[in-house]
Design a protein around this motif. Structure first.
Motif, PDB file in Angstrom:
ATOM      1  N   ALA A 154      37.938 -24.050 103.000  1.00 19.63           N
ATOM      2  CA  ALA A 154      37.678 -24.622 101.677  1.00 19.63           C
ATOM      3  C   ALA A 154      38.889 -25.402 101.190  1.00 19.63           C
ATOM      4  CB  ALA A 154      37.317 -23.519 100.688  1.00 19.63           C
ATOM      5  N   ARG A 155      40.074 -24.827 101.352  1.00 24.68           N
ATOM      6  CA  ARG A 155      41.303 -25.521 100.944  1.00 24.68           C
ATOM      7  C   ARG A 155      41.467 -26.835 101.702  1.00 24.68           C
ATOM      8  NH1 ARG A 155      45.086 -22.008  98.305  1.00 24.68           N
ATOM      9  NH2 ARG A 155      44.110 -19.956  98.151  1.00 24.68           N
ATOM     10  N   SER A 156      41.248 -26.777 103.018  1.00 23.08           N
ATOM     11  CA  SER A 156      41.375 -28.006 103.813  1.00 23.08           C
ATOM     12  C   SER A 156      40.404 -29.064 103.331  1.00 23.08           C
ATOM     13  CB  SER A 156      41.072 -27.735 105.287  1.00 23.08           C
ATOM     14  OG  SER A 156      41.976 -26.798 105.790  1.00 23.08           O
ATOM     15  N   LEU A 157      39.227 -28.629 102.968  1.00 20.42           N
ATOM     16  CA  LEU A 157      38.211 -29.587 102.543  1.00 20.42           C
ATOM     17  C   LEU A 157      38.605 -30.294 101.248  1.00 20.42           C
ATOM     18  CD1 LEU A 157      35.467 -30.865 102.971  1.00 20.42           C
ATOM     19  CD2 LEU A 157      34.408 -28.850 101.926  1.00 20.42           C
ATOM     20  N   VAL A 158      39.087 -29.550 100.279  1.00 21.16           N
ATOM     21  CA  VAL A 158      39.450 -30.202  99.012  1.00 21.16           C
ATOM     22  C   VAL A 158      40.709 -31.057  99.151  1.00 21.16           C
ATOM     23  CG1 VAL A 158      38.202 -28.638  97.469  1.00 21.16           C
ATOM     24  CG2 VAL A 158      40.557 -28.094  98.107  1.00 21.16           C
ATOM     25  N   ILE A 159      41.630 -30.638 100.012  1.00 23.25           N
ATOM     26  CA  ILE A 159      42.795 -31.485 100.303  1.00 23.25           C
ATOM     27  C   ILE A 159      42.336 -32.790 100.947  1.00 23.25           C
ATOM     28  CG2 ILE A 159      44.759 -31.741 101.887  1.00 23.25           C
ATOM     29  CD1 ILE A 159      45.774 -30.230  99.724  1.00 23.25           C
ATOM     30  N   HIS A 160      41.378 -32.651 101.858  1.00 21.23           N
ATOM     31  CA  HIS A 160      40.813 -33.831 102.515  1.00 21.23           C
ATOM     32  C   HIS A 160      40.191 -34.773 101.472  1.00 21.23           C
ATOM     33  CE1 HIS A 160      38.448 -36.364 105.150  1.00 21.23           C
ATOM     34  NE2 HIS A 160      37.330 -35.929 104.596  1.00 21.23           N
ATOM     35  N   ALA A 161      39.519 -34.207 100.478  1.00 15.73           N
ATOM     36  CA  ALA A 161      38.921 -35.027  99.419  1.00 15.73           C
ATOM     37  C   ALA A 161      40.013 -35.750  98.638  1.00 15.73           C
ATOM     38  CB  ALA A 161      38.066 -34.169  98.486  1.00 15.73           C
ATOM     39  N   LEU A 162      41.091 -35.058  98.356  1.00 13.49           N
ATOM     40  CA  LEU A 162      42.219 -35.652  97.639  1.00 13.49           C
ATOM     41  C   LEU A 162      42.846 -36.789  98.437  1.00 13.49           C
ATOM     42  CD1 LEU A 162      44.549 -34.598  95.228  1.00 13.49           C
ATOM     43  CD2 LEU A 162      45.800 -34.599  97.337  1.00 13.49           C
ATOM     44  N   LYS A 163      43.070 -36.538  99.729  1.00 10.87           N
ATOM     45  CA  LYS A 163      43.688 -37.559 100.580  1.00 10.87           C
ATOM     46  C   LYS A 163      42.770 -38.766 100.732  1.00 10.87           C
ATOM     47  CE  LYS A 163      46.781 -34.647 103.305  1.00 10.87           C
ATOM     48  NZ  LYS A 163      47.006 -33.968 104.588  1.00 10.87           N
ATOM     49  N   THR A 164      41.476 -38.499 100.797  1.00  8.58           N
ATOM     50  CA  THR A 164      40.522 -39.604 100.883  1.00  8.58           C
ATOM     51  C   THR A 164      40.591 -40.443  99.612  1.00  8.58           C
ATOM     52  OG1 THR A 164      39.079 -38.211 102.218  1.00  8.58           O
ATOM     53  CG2 THR A 164      38.109 -40.225 101.320  1.00  8.58           C
ATOM     54  N   ALA A 165      40.691 -39.762  98.476  1.00 11.27           N
ATOM     55  CA  ALA A 165      40.788 -40.486  97.207  1.00 11.27           C
ATOM     56  C   ALA A 165      42.049 -41.359  97.183  1.00 11.27           C
ATOM     57  CB  ALA A 165      40.797 -39.507  96.028  1.00 11.27           C
ATOM     58  N   ARG A 166      43.150 -40.835  97.659  1.00 11.33           N
ATOM     59  CA  ARG A 166      44.395 -41.608  97.726  1.00 11.33           C
ATOM     60  C   ARG A 166      44.235 -42.825  98.614  1.00 11.33           C
ATOM     61  NH1 ARG A 166      49.757 -39.361  96.852  1.00 11.33           N
ATOM     62  NH2 ARG A 166      50.435 -39.945  98.944  1.00 11.33           N
ATOM     63  N   ARG A 167      43.577 -42.610  99.736  1.00 10.41           N
ATOM     64  CA  ARG A 167      43.389 -43.698 100.698  1.00 10.41           C
ATOM     65  C   ARG A 167      42.509 -44.795 100.098  1.00 10.41           C
ATOM     66  NH1 ARG A 167      41.551 -40.671 104.722  1.00 10.41           N
ATOM     67  NH2 ARG A 167      39.472 -41.572 104.604  1.00 10.41           N
ATOM     68  N   VAL A 168      41.436 -44.376  99.466  1.00 11.59           N
ATOM     69  CA  VAL A 168      40.514 -45.346  98.872  1.00 11.59           C
ATOM     70  C   VAL A 168      41.204 -46.116  97.744  1.00 11.59           C
ATOM     71  CG1 VAL A 168      38.362 -45.635  97.579  1.00 11.59           C
ATOM     72  CG2 VAL A 168      38.445 -44.071  99.524  1.00 11.59           C
ATOM     73  N   LEU A 169      42.020 -45.430  96.949  1.00 12.03           N
ATOM     74  CA  LEU A 169      42.769 -46.113  95.889  1.00 12.03           C
ATOM     75  C   LEU A 169      43.683 -47.176  96.489  1.00 12.03           C
ATOM     76  CD1 LEU A 169      43.960 -43.368  93.360  1.00 12.03           C
ATOM     77  CD2 LEU A 169      42.196 -45.079  93.030  1.00 12.03           C
ATOM     78  N   GLY A 170      44.358 -46.807  97.572  1.00 14.30           N
ATOM     79  CA  GLY A 170      45.264 -47.743  98.234  1.00 14.30           C
ATOM     80  C   GLY A 170      44.524 -48.966  98.748  1.00 14.30           C
ATOM     81  N   ALA A 171      43.385 -48.710  99.373  1.00 16.02           N
ATOM     82  CA  ALA A 171      42.600 -49.808  99.948  1.00 16.02           C
ATOM     83  C   ALA A 171      42.081 -50.734  98.850  1.00 16.02           C
ATOM     84  CB  ALA A 171      41.440 -49.242 100.759  1.00 16.02           C
ATOM     85  N   GLU A 172      41.627 -50.135  97.762  1.00 14.89           N
ATOM     86  CA  GLU A 172      41.083 -50.932  96.667  1.00 14.89           C
ATOM     87  C   GLU A 172      42.180 -51.771  96.018  1.00 14.89           C
ATOM     88  OE1 GLU A 172      38.049 -51.368  96.208  1.00 14.89           O
ATOM     89  OE2 GLU A 172      38.068 -52.464  94.314  1.00 14.89           O
ATOM     90  N   ALA A 173      43.370 -51.160  95.881  1.00 17.82           N
ATOM     91  CA  ALA A 173      44.497 -51.893  95.304  1.00 17.82           C
ATOM     92  C   ALA A 173      44.840 -53.104  96.177  1.00 17.82           C
ATOM     93  CB  ALA A 173      45.704 -50.976  95.157  1.00 17.82           C
ATOM     94  N   ARG A 174      44.884 -52.876  97.483  1.00 23.81           N
ATOM     95  CA  ARG A 174      45.207 -53.994  98.402  1.00 23.81           C
ATOM     96  C   ARG A 174      44.147 -55.075  98.298  1.00 23.81           C
ATOM     97  NH1 ARG A 174      46.923 -49.856 101.572  1.00 23.81           N
ATOM     98  NH2 ARG A 174      44.922 -49.645 102.623  1.00 23.81           N
ATOM     99  N   ARG A 175      42.895 -54.622  98.258  1.00 23.98           N
ATOM    100  CA  ARG A 175      41.782 -55.581  98.198  1.00 23.98           C
ATOM    101  C   ARG A 175      41.888 -56.455  96.950  1.00 23.98           C
ATOM    102  NH1 ARG A 175      36.577 -56.408  96.612  1.00 23.98           N
ATOM    103  NH2 ARG A 175      36.602 -54.803  95.004  1.00 23.98           N
ATOM    104  N   ARG A 176      42.301 -55.871  95.835  1.00 20.51           N
ATOM    105  CA  ARG A 176      42.359 -56.625  94.589  1.00 20.51           C
ATOM    106  C   ARG A 176      43.722 -57.246  94.322  1.00 20.51           C
ATOM    107  NH1 ARG A 176      38.538 -54.093  89.988  1.00 20.51           N
ATOM    108  NH2 ARG A 176      37.256 -52.697  91.228  1.00 20.51           N
ATOM    109  N   GLY A 177      44.665 -57.008  95.233  1.00 19.67           N
ATOM    110  CA  GLY A 177      45.997 -57.573  95.025  1.00 19.67           C
ATOM    111  C   GLY A 177      46.771 -56.885  93.915  1.00 19.67           C
ATOM    112  N   HIS A 178      46.460 -55.595  93.682  1.00 22.02           N
ATOM    113  CA  HIS A 178      47.196 -54.833  92.681  1.00 22.02           C
ATOM    114  C   HIS A 178      48.153 -53.873  93.368  1.00 22.02           C
ATOM    115  CE1 HIS A 178      43.448 -55.359  89.904  1.00 22.02           C
ATOM    116  NE2 HIS A 178      44.306 -56.334  89.723  1.00 22.02           N
ATOM    117  N   SER A 179      49.067 -53.336  92.579  1.00 19.86           N
ATOM    118  CA  SER A 179      49.891 -52.250  93.093  1.00 19.86           C
ATOM    119  C   SER A 179      49.086 -50.957  92.922  1.00 19.86           C
ATOM    120  CB  SER A 179      51.186 -52.168  92.271  1.00 19.86           C
ATOM    121  OG  SER A 179      51.753 -50.900  92.388  1.00 19.86           O
TER     122      SER A 179
END
Lengths: 235, 265
Positions: free
Chosen positions: B89-114
């Motif tokens: 369960a812990r691994s799963l929620v950490i995975h969700a957190l890391k996925t959220a970080r990754r998606v934020l990073g990708a979206e920022a790059r896509r839009r040219g934001h920091s």
């Protein structure tokens, strides 16, 4: 004619179950702001008049903010005639009556900085004993000359605390202030700012707005807004 | 409901969900959006996924950050396999957190934001038949009720100063995250709230949940027996968040998710 009868439950439903929800009482977190003010002889005349006006403006502007007036706590330490004086120990804005300051004497800036930091330390101890939360303290040093005492140790302590993000240290030079000397006092990441003319009002308004933002809960990793409008741009 | 009544296809293990989010006075006066976001979903196995996030005031597009964070978490956790144990369960929620970080990073790059423009806190709760797993990064609170006592889950490390917190985009995020996994047995109420409500829902000194705040709210949520009631009671909850008595105490955006159920016996 017909009668419209409202079921009893409809009228009773107007009393919301959510009225039963009670809100916790919590003391306001405090936003301590220490002012270190040069009241030496060279501040005589227009400068000290403008400074005094600025302090009144600071209070009035902070009072206009519902949260800031309760949360911001100001302390004033002056250095000039009679040496270093705690004109005001930390007090809530609401209770603060800014004293009219007069100019004279030399510039024991180092001692004032030392005194001020000690005042702040004591206040933080009080907060901890009382279980009060507080925002990162601000230390605002305003001087129009250069120190006439030894300031290196006090400046080192202030810069260290600033670099550890234990407080935010701002240095403002007025009129003929020795900016080179002030650069030795101010934190490397936040060089001294030269006041434009005697625009204390604009500067204190900026300080008030900054303290209001800080006192409104979360600031996070927010840096202070650049001091535009009242500072000279130096090349 | 009697045994003869048809059960809704997704009964979410009997959970009733209310949610509301209110833009704070400070944002209204500065013509800024509500930077809080929330999302909740039912799992096919009757479980529940709850997420709330609070965008950093200083971050230019934090309302995008908070929305991406909750959407990613719900997307990741809703269809996932039921974790077999607490570690899983812990691994799963950490995975969700890391996925959220990754998606934020990708979206920022896509839009040219920091990516710092998207700074946001994150609270999530995965509820399955056996366990309640909570993750918290940043401020806000996760509270559970077992019918007699209230407990904070995944309590964050004490901040040095008022108003300071860690964000999903912070370099120290993974060090500051807290996770708790408890048996679902006996849990009758779960609440997620962002920091705007902390001054009225908790004792700020020790962070303990304020019982007279939560008890009537959980009772209110538990009574939302069908979709219509969930909708109207969520509207009432919105009214509470928008009320003078709350907004005079906090000028921040406020968000509250309430999941409640009654247990047999």
């Amino acid at each position: 004619m017909w009668l419209c009868v409202l079921p009893l439950s409809h009228t009773l439903g107007r009393v919301s179950e959510l009225d039963l929800v009670q809100l916790a009482e919590n003391p306001d977190p405090r936003a301590p702001c220490l002012l270190l003010l040069d009241t030496s002889a060279s501040m005589g005349g227009e400068p000290i008049r403008a400074l005094n006006e600025g302090l009144t403006l600071l209070k009035d502007d902070l009072m206009s903010d519902e949260l800031a007036r309760r949360r911001v706590e100001l302390a004033v330490v002056t250095f000039g005639a009679g040496g270093v004086r705690t004109a005001q120990d930390f007090i809530t804005v609401e209770d603060w009556q800014p004293e009219t300051l007069s100019a004279g004497g030399s510039t024991p800036l180092g001692e004032a900085l030392s005194s001020g930091l000690e005042l702040l330390r004591e206040r933080k101890d009080m907060y901890r004993r009382a279980g009060l939360q507080y925002f990162r303290p601000w230390v605002f040093l305003i001087t129009d000359g250069e120190p006439t005492d030894s300031f290196e140790e006090a400046a080192r302590m202030a810069r260290l605390a600033d670099s550890e993000r234990g407080l935010a240290f701002f240095v403002v030079g007025v009129d003929r202030a020795n900016l080179e000397r002030l650069s030795e006092i101010a934190p490397p990441g936040r060089p001294p700012v030269k006041l434009k003319g005697l625009q204390f009002a604009e500067m204190f308004l900026w300080l008030s707005q900054s303290q209001q933002r800080i006192s409104h809960s979360r600031v996070g990793d927010q840096l202070a807004r650049p001091p535009v409008g009242w500072s000279e741009v130096t090349s | 409901m009697t045994a003869a009544d048809p059960q809704p296809a997704l009964e979410s293990g009997g959970w009733r969900l209310l949610a509301a989010s209110q833009r704070g006075r400070a944002h209204v006066s500065r013509n800024q959006p509500n930077q809080d976001a929330w999302l909740a979903a039912s799992r096919l196995d009757g479980g529940l996924v709850l997420a709330a996030a609070d965008g950093a005031g200083s971050a230019r597009h934090s309302q995008i950050g908070s929305r991406i964070a909750v959407a990613t978490v719900v997307n990741t956790l809703t269809g996932s396999q039921v974790p077999t144990d607490a570690d899983g369960a812990r691994s799963l929620v950490i995975h969700a957190l890391k996925t959220a970080r990754r998606v934020l990073g990708a979206e920022a790059r896509r839009r040219g934001h920091s990516v710092r423009d998207y700074a946001s806190t994150l609270l999530m709760c995965l509820v399955t038949e056996k366990a309640v797993t909570a993750l918290q990064l940043g401020d806000g609170a996760l509270v559970v009720h077992d019918g007699t006592a209230l407990t904070r889950l995944a309590r964050p490390p004490t901040a040095r100063f008022a108003g300071e917190t860690v964000f999903l985009t912070s370099p120290e995020a993974l060090d500051a995250v807290r996770i708790d996994c408890i048996p679902a047995d006996g849990v009758t109420g779960i609440a997620l709230l962002t920091d705007g409500l902390e001054p009225v829902a908790t004792s700020l000194g020790n962070g303990d949940p304020f019982e007279p705040f939560f008890a009537p709210l959980f009772a209110f949520a538990e009574g939302a027996a069908d979709d219509a009631l969930q909708a109207s009671r969520s509207a009432s909850l919105q009214g509470l968040l928008a009320s003078d008595r709350v907004t005079s105490r906090t000028h921040d955006d406020t968000t509250l998710l309430l999941a409640a159920r009654s247990l047999p016996g």
